[in-house]
Design a protein around this motif. Structure first.
Motif, PDB file in Angstrom:
ATOM      1  N   ILE A  51       0.932  -1.337   0.045  1.00 18.60           N
ATOM      2  CA  ILE A  51       0.066  -0.056  -0.030  1.00 18.60           C
ATOM      3  C   ILE A  51       0.887   1.330   0.178  1.00 18.60           C
ATOM      4  CG2 ILE A  51      -1.719   1.302   1.265  1.00 18.60           C
ATOM      5  CD1 ILE A  51      -2.523  -1.488   2.601  1.00 18.60           C
ATOM      6  N   LEU A  52       0.602   2.005  -0.977  1.00 16.92           N
ATOM      7  CA  LEU A  52       1.298   3.420  -0.969  1.00 16.92           C
ATOM      8  C   LEU A  52       0.440   4.520  -0.224  1.00 16.92           C
ATOM      9  CD1 LEU A  52       4.075   4.875  -1.964  1.00 16.92           C
ATOM     10  CD2 LEU A  52       3.117   5.030  -4.017  1.00 16.92           C
ATOM     11  N   ILE A  53       1.054   5.231   0.782  1.00 17.33           N
ATOM     12  CA  ILE A  53       0.322   6.225   1.415  1.00 17.33           C
ATOM     13  C   ILE A  53       0.967   7.585   0.812  1.00 17.33           C
ATOM     14  CG2 ILE A  53      -0.686   7.055   3.654  1.00 17.33           C
ATOM     15  CD1 ILE A  53       0.389   4.453   4.673  1.00 17.33           C
ATOM     16  N   VAL A  85      -0.971   8.352  11.697  1.00 20.30           N
ATOM     17  CA  VAL A  85      -2.419   7.691  12.085  1.00 20.30           C
ATOM     18  C   VAL A  85      -2.582   6.468  10.933  1.00 20.30           C
ATOM     19  CG1 VAL A  85      -4.962   7.862  12.145  1.00 20.30           C
ATOM     20  CG2 VAL A  85      -3.326   9.850  12.779  1.00 20.30           C
ATOM     21  N   ILE A  86      -2.632   6.639   9.710  1.00 21.67           N
ATOM     22  CA  ILE A  86      -2.788   5.566   8.770  1.00 21.67           C
ATOM     23  C   ILE A  86      -1.964   4.381   8.897  1.00 21.67           C
ATOM     24  CG2 ILE A  86      -2.955   4.956   6.134  1.00 21.67           C
ATOM     25  CD1 ILE A  86      -3.718   7.986   5.697  1.00 21.67           C
ATOM     26  N   GLU A  87      -0.682   4.662   9.148  1.00 15.19           N
ATOM     27  CA  GLU A  87       0.510   3.691   9.365  1.00 15.19           C
ATOM     28  C   GLU A  87       0.056   2.767  10.608  1.00 15.19           C
ATOM     29  OE1 GLU A  87       4.173   5.713   9.694  1.00 15.19           O
ATOM     30  OE2 GLU A  87       4.229   5.936   7.417  1.00 15.19           O
ATOM     31  N   LYS A  88      -0.351   3.518  11.542  1.00 11.78           N
ATOM     32  CA  LYS A  88      -0.744   2.844  13.100  1.00 11.78           C
ATOM     33  C   LYS A  88      -1.865   1.904  12.728  1.00 11.78           C
ATOM     34  CE  LYS A  88      -1.635   3.634  17.747  1.00 11.78           C
ATOM     35  NZ  LYS A  88      -1.746   4.512  19.027  1.00 11.78           N
ATOM     36  N   ILE A  89      -2.969   2.437  11.987  1.00 14.81           N
ATOM     37  CA  ILE A  89      -4.197   1.555  11.623  1.00 14.81           C
ATOM     38  C   ILE A  89      -3.970   0.244  10.934  1.00 14.81           C
ATOM     39  CG2 ILE A  89      -6.518   1.546  10.292  1.00 14.81           C
ATOM     40  CD1 ILE A  89      -6.871   4.305  11.246  1.00 14.81           C
ATOM     41  N   GLN A 148       2.377  14.780   8.273  1.00 18.27           N
ATOM     42  CA  GLN A 148       3.016  13.721   8.890  1.00 18.27           C
ATOM     43  C   GLN A 148       2.047  13.208  10.095  1.00 18.27           C
ATOM     44  OE1 GLN A 148       6.335  12.870   8.085  1.00 18.27           O
ATOM     45  NE2 GLN A 148       5.672  10.996   9.432  1.00 18.27           N
ATOM     46  N   VAL A 149       1.168  13.711  10.725  1.00 19.37           N
ATOM     47  CA  VAL A 149       0.244  13.182  11.438  1.00 19.37           C
ATOM     48  C   VAL A 149      -0.502  12.358  10.837  1.00 19.37           C
ATOM     49  CG1 VAL A 149      -1.412  13.888  13.140  1.00 19.37           C
ATOM     50  CG2 VAL A 149       0.630  15.309  13.005  1.00 19.37           C
ATOM     51  N   TYR A 206      -1.168  -5.254   8.323  1.00 20.42           N
ATOM     52  CA  TYR A 206      -0.337  -4.681   6.959  1.00 20.42           C
ATOM     53  C   TYR A 206       0.940  -4.279   7.407  1.00 20.42           C
ATOM     54  CZ  TYR A 206      -5.147  -5.049   4.778  1.00 20.42           C
ATOM     55  OH  TYR A 206      -6.158  -5.305   4.365  1.00 20.42           O
ATOM     56  N   ASP A 207       1.912  -5.021   7.175  1.00 25.31           N
ATOM     57  CA  ASP A 207       3.113  -4.684   7.207  1.00 25.31           C
ATOM     58  C   ASP A 207       3.727  -4.032   5.935  1.00 25.31           C
ATOM     59  OD1 ASP A 207       3.171  -5.696   9.799  1.00 25.31           O
ATOM     60  OD2 ASP A 207       3.477  -7.651   9.048  1.00 25.31           O
ATOM     61  N   ASN A 208       3.279  -4.315   4.763  1.00 19.42           N
ATOM     62  CA  ASN A 208       3.713  -3.954   3.729  1.00 19.42           C
ATOM     63  C   ASN A 208       3.301  -2.512   2.990  1.00 19.42           C
ATOM     64  OD1 ASN A 208       5.643  -5.908   3.417  1.00 19.42           O
ATOM     65  ND2 ASN A 208       3.970  -7.368   2.345  1.00 19.42           N
ATOM     66  N   PHE A 209       3.735  -1.538   3.465  1.00 18.73           N
ATOM     67  CA  PHE A 209       3.208  -0.306   2.977  1.00 18.73           C
ATOM     68  C   PHE A 209       4.473   0.774   3.032  1.00 18.73           C
ATOM     69  CE2 PHE A 209       2.563  -0.334   7.731  1.00 18.73           C
ATOM     70  CZ  PHE A 209       3.190   0.788   8.154  1.00 18.73           C
ATOM     71  N   VAL A 210       4.096   1.760   2.214  1.00 16.56           N
ATOM     72  CA  VAL A 210       5.286   2.935   2.114  1.00 16.56           C
ATOM     73  C   VAL A 210       4.766   4.077   2.110  1.00 16.56           C
ATOM     74  CG1 VAL A 210       7.094   3.903   0.268  1.00 16.56           C
ATOM     75  CG2 VAL A 210       6.636   1.350   0.599  1.00 16.56           C
ATOM     76  N   SER A 211       5.432   5.059   2.890  1.00 16.71           N
ATOM     77  CA  SER A 211       4.760   6.397   3.135  1.00 16.71           C
ATOM     78  C   SER A 211       5.726   7.475   2.271  1.00 16.71           C
ATOM     79  CB  SER A 211       4.795   6.983   4.482  1.00 16.71           C
ATOM     80  OG  SER A 211       3.547   5.902   5.120  1.00 16.71           O
TER      81      SER A 211
END
Length: 378
Positions: free
Chosen positions: A3-5, A15-19, A10-11, A25-30
């Motif tokens: 998932i690409l955020i 929040v999205i990463e924590k959810i 930054q806040v 879900y461990d595979n995400f990039v911000s």
């Protein structure tokens, strides 16, 4: 799946990463801008790009907003199937409508609701998975169609260049698979059997029937040879395809002839095909007119043979109806022009279709086109 955020705040990213982490879900990039997103999706990072299934895209960002970024994504073939979910604090319905119009599948509003976010992501994952499946199936189908096209091409006869006879053809299918077919076979030192046919329709179904009738034609020429017998045999086999449950009639038009340089004759049957032309001894133009119904059109076909005699030479020009359509909207005008052109001696060094259809009209035609040229001398 990754998932690409994309959010400049930054806040919001936190929040999205924590959810996502809380739901496994461990595979995400911000990233914090559209530019960073495109840098990450750059083709040079192909493995990374191919892993992205869903993009959570903020609408309001500096330099380039999410709507414009989504528009660019959807215009790129490599990125167009990635599912975009907009994240926004906007309540402007017009803006939200615009966001969905450019290719977003849904949106969530800030402050972000955990249940809502995860539900949207599940939908995005499912849609991406279905798109990937269809894309893979399309690739497989295209490979099969390409193979079928190569098989069909292999059934076409190579040019003939002998002291007393020359045969060539131009073959321009409207798609990978066509309904036009030509074939010739040397019967003996003085005789050649030649066939040009145009199957009903074009594309996959026409091609399949074409390949079916091609095998029948080869066997019929060996066993029966004579034009009237060969056409009757082809009609018998075509009628085997007819199915009362289907509201579809399988048939083809065609010209089958035998040229004999010793007897100085051309024996032919024209089964519902456009009129061809024979230039006899370089002087007289004889039309090769219809002598029977199209093959497969009726169960018991009445086949009549015609004979053209020549003294020193003969040139035969045959073509499918796609050529007539390409020449112009008026069949009468096209027929007159064809008769005039066929009354001249053609060069075997020039593709036959060049005599009938301008180069710029030979591409992207709605129907298959084929032109056959034979020149013989005694």
């Amino acid at each position: 799946m990754t998932i690409l955020i994309v959010d400049d705040n930054q806040v919001n990213l936190f929040v999205i990463e924590k959810i996502l982490k809380s739901d496994g879900y461990d595979n995400f990039v911000s990233v914090q801008s559209a530019k960073e997103m495109f840098d990450y999706l750059d083709p040079s990072n192909a493995p990374k790009c191919n892993e992205i299934n869903v993009i959570l895209l903020d609408v309001m960002m500096p330099e380039m907003d999410g709507i414009e970024a989504c528009r660019i994504l959807k215009q790129n073939p490599q990125w167009k199937d990635i599912q975009v979910i907009f994240v926004t604090a906007l309540e402007d319905k017009v803006k939200l409508s615009e966001a969905l119009d450019v290719g977003g599948i849904d949106y969530i509003t800030k402050p972000i609701n955990r249940v809502e976010l995860l539900a949207r992501i599940r939908v995005g994952k499912r849609l991406k998975s279905e798109l990937d499946w269809h894309t893979n199936q399309e690739k497989i189908l295209q490979m099969e169609l390409d193979l079928a096209a190569r098989v069909q091409q292999s059934l076409l006869s190579p040019p003939v260049q002998q002291p007393n006879i020359a045969i060539a053809a131009s073959y321009l299918p409207s798609s990978n698979l066509a309904g036009d077919l030509y074939y010739w076979d040397k019967l003996d030192e003085h005789r050649y059997a030649v066939m040009l046919l145009d199957m009903m329709g074009h594309g996959v179904s026409a091609s399949l029937v074409c390949m079916y009738i091609s095998s029948v034609l080869r066997e019929a020429i060996k066993k029966l040879t004579k034009p009237e017998l060969v056409i009757a045999e082809l009609n018998r086999y075509m009628n085997l395809l007819q199915n009362d449950k289907e509201n579809l009639l399988y048939y083809f038009t065609g010209v089958y002839f035998i040229v004999d340089t010793k007897e100085k004759t051309v024996e032919y049957v024209n089964a519902g095909h456009p009129t061809g032309y024979a230039l006899v001894d370089g002087k007289k133009t004889v039309p090769i007119t219809q002598t029977s119904y199209a093959v497969g059109f009726v169960e018991n076909i009445k086949v009549e043979k015609e004979i053209i005699h020549f003294d020193s030479s003969i040139q035969i020009v045959l073509f499918t109806d796609g050529v007539l359509e390409a020449m112009g909207p008026c069949d009468i005008t096209s027929t007159k022009e064809l008769c005039k052109i066929a009354s001249e001696t053609w060069s075997m060094d020039v593709p036959p279709i060049d005599y009938l259809v301008d180069k710029d009209l030979q591409q992207n035609q709605p129907d298959d086109m084929c032109v056959l040229l034979l020149q013989a001398k005694s």
